[in-house]
Motif scaffolding. Sequence first.
Motif, PDB file in Angstrom:
ATOM      1  N   ILE A 172      -7.086  -2.534  -0.634  1.00 34.10           N
ATOM      2  CA  ILE A 172      -6.658  -3.933  -0.607  1.00 34.10           C
ATOM      3  C   ILE A 172      -7.720  -4.797  -1.300  1.00 34.10           C
ATOM      4  O   ILE A 172      -8.922  -4.580  -1.132  1.00 34.10           O
ATOM      5  CB  ILE A 172      -6.489  -4.394   0.872  1.00 34.10           C
ATOM      6  CG1 ILE A 172      -5.482  -3.478   1.598  1.00 34.10           C
ATOM      7  CG2 ILE A 172      -6.077  -5.849   0.964  1.00 34.10           C
ATOM      8  CD1 ILE A 172      -4.083  -3.500   1.054  1.00 34.10           C
ATOM      9  N   LYS A 173      -7.238  -5.792  -2.039  1.00 37.84           N
ATOM     10  CA  LYS A 173      -8.187  -6.693  -2.734  1.00 37.84           C
ATOM     11  C   LYS A 173      -8.986  -7.520  -1.731  1.00 37.84           C
ATOM     12  O   LYS A 173      -8.453  -7.885  -0.672  1.00 37.84           O
ATOM     13  CB  LYS A 173      -7.403  -7.667  -3.625  1.00 37.84           C
ATOM     14  CG  LYS A 173      -6.971  -7.068  -4.936  1.00 37.84           C
ATOM     15  CD  LYS A 173      -6.327  -8.146  -5.807  1.00 37.84           C
ATOM     16  CE  LYS A 173      -5.736  -7.521  -7.054  1.00 37.84           C
ATOM     17  NZ  LYS A 173      -4.638  -8.322  -7.618  1.00 37.84           N
ATOM     18  N   ASP A 174     -10.231  -7.823  -2.074  1.00 38.59           N
ATOM     19  CA  ASP A 174     -11.035  -8.703  -1.217  1.00 38.59           C
ATOM     20  C   ASP A 174     -10.326 -10.048  -1.152  1.00 38.59           C
ATOM     21  O   ASP A 174      -9.752 -10.494  -2.137  1.00 38.59           O
ATOM     22  CB  ASP A 174     -12.431  -8.924  -1.829  1.00 38.59           C
ATOM     23  CG  ASP A 174     -13.202  -7.610  -1.913  1.00 38.59           C
ATOM     24  OD1 ASP A 174     -12.768  -6.641  -1.262  1.00 38.59           O
ATOM     25  OD2 ASP A 174     -14.209  -7.566  -2.647  1.00 38.59           O
ATOM     26  N   GLY A 175     -10.367 -10.654   0.010  1.00 33.77           N
ATOM     27  CA  GLY A 175      -9.790 -11.995   0.136  1.00 33.77           C
ATOM     28  C   GLY A 175      -8.310 -11.997   0.461  1.00 33.77           C
ATOM     29  O   GLY A 175      -7.717 -13.077   0.623  1.00 33.77           O
ATOM     30  N   ALA A 176      -7.673 -10.818   0.564  1.00 35.90           N
ATOM     31  CA  ALA A 176      -6.239 -10.795   0.925  1.00 35.90           C
ATOM     32  C   ALA A 176      -6.088 -11.353   2.338  1.00 35.90           C
ATOM     33  O   ALA A 176      -6.936 -11.111   3.206  1.00 35.90           O
ATOM     34  CB  ALA A 176      -5.716  -9.362   0.857  1.00 35.90           C
ATOM     35  N   LYS A 177      -5.000 -12.085   2.557  1.00 38.94           N
ATOM     36  CA  LYS A 177      -4.812 -12.698   3.883  1.00 38.94           C
ATOM     37  C   LYS A 177      -4.233 -11.655   4.853  1.00 38.94           C
ATOM     38  O   LYS A 177      -3.459 -10.781   4.453  1.00 38.94           O
ATOM     39  CB  LYS A 177      -3.855 -13.884   3.773  1.00 38.94           C
ATOM     40  CG  LYS A 177      -4.403 -14.996   2.912  1.00 38.94           C
ATOM     41  CD  LYS A 177      -3.676 -16.311   3.217  1.00 38.94           C
ATOM     42  CE  LYS A 177      -4.316 -17.467   2.458  1.00 38.94           C
ATOM     43  NZ  LYS A 177      -4.324 -17.287   0.999  1.00 38.94           N
ATOM     44  N   GLU A 178      -4.635 -11.801   6.127  1.00 41.33           N
ATOM     45  CA  GLU A 178      -4.165 -10.891   7.195  1.00 41.33           C
ATOM     46  C   GLU A 178      -2.648 -10.739   7.151  1.00 41.33           C
ATOM     47  O   GLU A 178      -2.108  -9.649   7.275  1.00 41.33           O
ATOM     48  CB  GLU A 178      -4.525 -11.484   8.573  1.00 41.33           C
ATOM     49  CG  GLU A 178      -5.992 -11.465   8.886  1.00 41.33           C
ATOM     50  CD  GLU A 178      -6.379 -10.316   9.807  1.00 41.33           C
ATOM     51  OE1 GLU A 178      -5.484  -9.833  10.528  1.00 41.33           O
ATOM     52  OE2 GLU A 178      -7.552  -9.899   9.772  1.00 41.33           O
ATOM     53  N   GLU A 179      -1.974 -11.882   6.973  1.00 42.77           N
ATOM     54  CA  GLU A 179      -0.515 -11.921   6.990  1.00 42.77           C
ATOM     55  C   GLU A 179       0.066 -11.068   5.848  1.00 42.77           C
ATOM     56  O   GLU A 179       1.031 -10.310   6.040  1.00 42.77           O
ATOM     57  CB  GLU A 179      -0.072 -13.393   6.873  1.00 42.77           C
ATOM     58  CG  GLU A 179       1.416 -13.642   6.829  1.00 42.77           C
ATOM     59  CD  GLU A 179       2.161 -13.103   8.054  1.00 42.77           C
ATOM     60  OE1 GLU A 179       1.527 -12.809   9.078  1.00 42.77           O
ATOM     61  OE2 GLU A 179       3.388 -12.944   7.936  1.00 42.77           O
ATOM     62  N   GLN A 180      -0.580 -11.174   4.684  1.00 42.52           N
ATOM     63  CA  GLN A 180      -0.107 -10.386   3.529  1.00 42.52           C
ATOM     64  C   GLN A 180      -0.304  -8.892   3.788  1.00 42.52           C
ATOM     65  O   GLN A 180       0.550  -8.071   3.442  1.00 42.52           O
ATOM     66  CB  GLN A 180      -0.897 -10.771   2.270  1.00 42.52           C
ATOM     67  CG  GLN A 180      -0.609 -12.173   1.761  1.00 42.52           C
ATOM     68  CD  GLN A 180      -1.544 -12.503   0.611  1.00 42.52           C
ATOM     69  OE1 GLN A 180      -2.770 -12.528   0.790  1.00 42.52           O
ATOM     70  NE2 GLN A 180      -0.988 -12.759  -0.564  1.00 42.52           N
ATOM     71  N   VAL A 181      -1.449  -8.552   4.411  1.00 44.08           N
ATOM     72  CA  VAL A 181      -1.731  -7.134   4.700  1.00 44.08           C
ATOM     73  C   VAL A 181      -0.699  -6.620   5.703  1.00 44.08           C
ATOM     74  O   VAL A 181      -0.145  -5.528   5.551  1.00 44.08           O
ATOM     75  CB  VAL A 181      -3.177  -6.949   5.242  1.00 44.08           C
ATOM     76  CG1 VAL A 181      -3.440  -5.492   5.584  1.00 44.08           C
ATOM     77  CG2 VAL A 181      -4.201  -7.440   4.232  1.00 44.08           C
ATOM     78  N   ARG A 182      -0.398  -7.449   6.712  1.00 42.39           N
ATOM     79  CA  ARG A 182       0.576  -7.049   7.737  1.00 42.39           C
ATOM     80  C   ARG A 182       1.946  -6.798   7.096  1.00 42.39           C
ATOM     81  O   ARG A 182       2.617  -5.806   7.395  1.00 42.39           O
ATOM     82  CB  ARG A 182       0.669  -8.141   8.811  1.00 42.39           C
ATOM     83  CG  ARG A 182       1.292  -7.664  10.117  1.00 42.39           C
ATOM     84  CD  ARG A 182       1.447  -8.801  11.118  1.00 42.39           C
ATOM     85  NE  ARG A 182       2.172  -9.946  10.563  1.00 42.39           N
ATOM     86  CZ  ARG A 182       3.481 -10.001  10.369  1.00 42.39           C
ATOM     87  NH1 ARG A 182       4.230  -8.967  10.673  1.00 42.39           N
ATOM     88  NH2 ARG A 182       4.055 -11.073   9.840  1.00 42.39           N
TER      89      ARG A 182
END
Length: 341
Positions: free
Chosen positions: A5-15
């Motif tokens: 995952i890219k640095d700075g990705a938001k928790e919501e996007q990862v979920r």
Amino acid sequence: MIVLIKDGAKEEQVRQLIERLESFGFQVHVSKGVVKTILGLVGNTARLDIDLIRSMEIVQDVKRVQEPYKNANRKFHPEDTVITVGGVTIGGGKPVLIAGPCSVESEDQILQVARAVKRSGAGMLRGGAFKPRTSPYSFQGLGAEGIRLLLLAKEETGLPIVTEIMDQGQLPFFDGVDVFQVGARNMQNYELLRVLGTLRKPVLLKRGFSNTLEELLMSAEYIMAGGNEQVILCERGIRTFETATRNTLDLSAVPVLKQLSHLPVVIDPSHSTGMASLVRPMSLSAIAAGADGLIIEVHNDPPHALSDGPQSLTPEAFDDLAKAADLVFQAVLAGTAAMTS
Ligand code: PEP
Ligand code: MN
């Protein structure tokens, strides 16, 4: 397969990405390290469109994992796994000494040994209650009574206990036990491994006499596939043509396993050598090689032990070993610091 995952990705996007991957039928293992978040995918990834995943906004890269073990793979979890057992941590730090008799024989014996090894700095108490003996005529262990005695020793000393389970039918006796030991003879008892995978208690998994390190990792994978990620790998010597020692200690297992896997690695210098006089040198070598712990047989009266007397240390010899092990560990730390400064 792993998804970086890219640095700075938001928790919501990862979920959302995890949900999407799960909807494709994969089990997703999340590793949130200090530096990187990695999603490890378990399942048949052959038909997955890698380019589609790679093109997603928060995805930095996607890589296939060739090895058959996934959850146990360091690629899934770049940082060392640290397992906490009753306040004692094992993995990525100071080596833990797990000490005690081969077999629990009596209340007096286990209490004497437990008190002694605790004084010397042991972090956990070992002791066999259900014993896998080569001969059906040898002492088979005290069974449930042995576990009761281990629990007495735990209550008095506070030491978490490690004891062997040979069959899932013995589970009802293991309630107060802190770590299940799976012995060399049972490393490929897949039914037992599967059941232990459904529990949430650490497992110390010993390498079989004639198993490769990849097979050991596949056995760990059986446990982890059920969701139990608390596996401690143990090298306890393998069969070779050499007869001077009971088994041959494969010390290279330590750096090899640590490269391949994030799981803690423990060395058993007692079963690997079969001789008390060899336990200290091999223990110190194991610490120098980077082992996360040692599991050592200690008996208050080795000549009269009901099992494995010749390889058992006296409490005094264990005390001396514990001091030397600490010095070697300090030397390794100092050496590493000097090399990197
Ligand atoms: C033991 O720890 O006492 C034991 C039986 O070990 P292994 O399974 O390595 O032979
Ligand atoms: Mn033993």
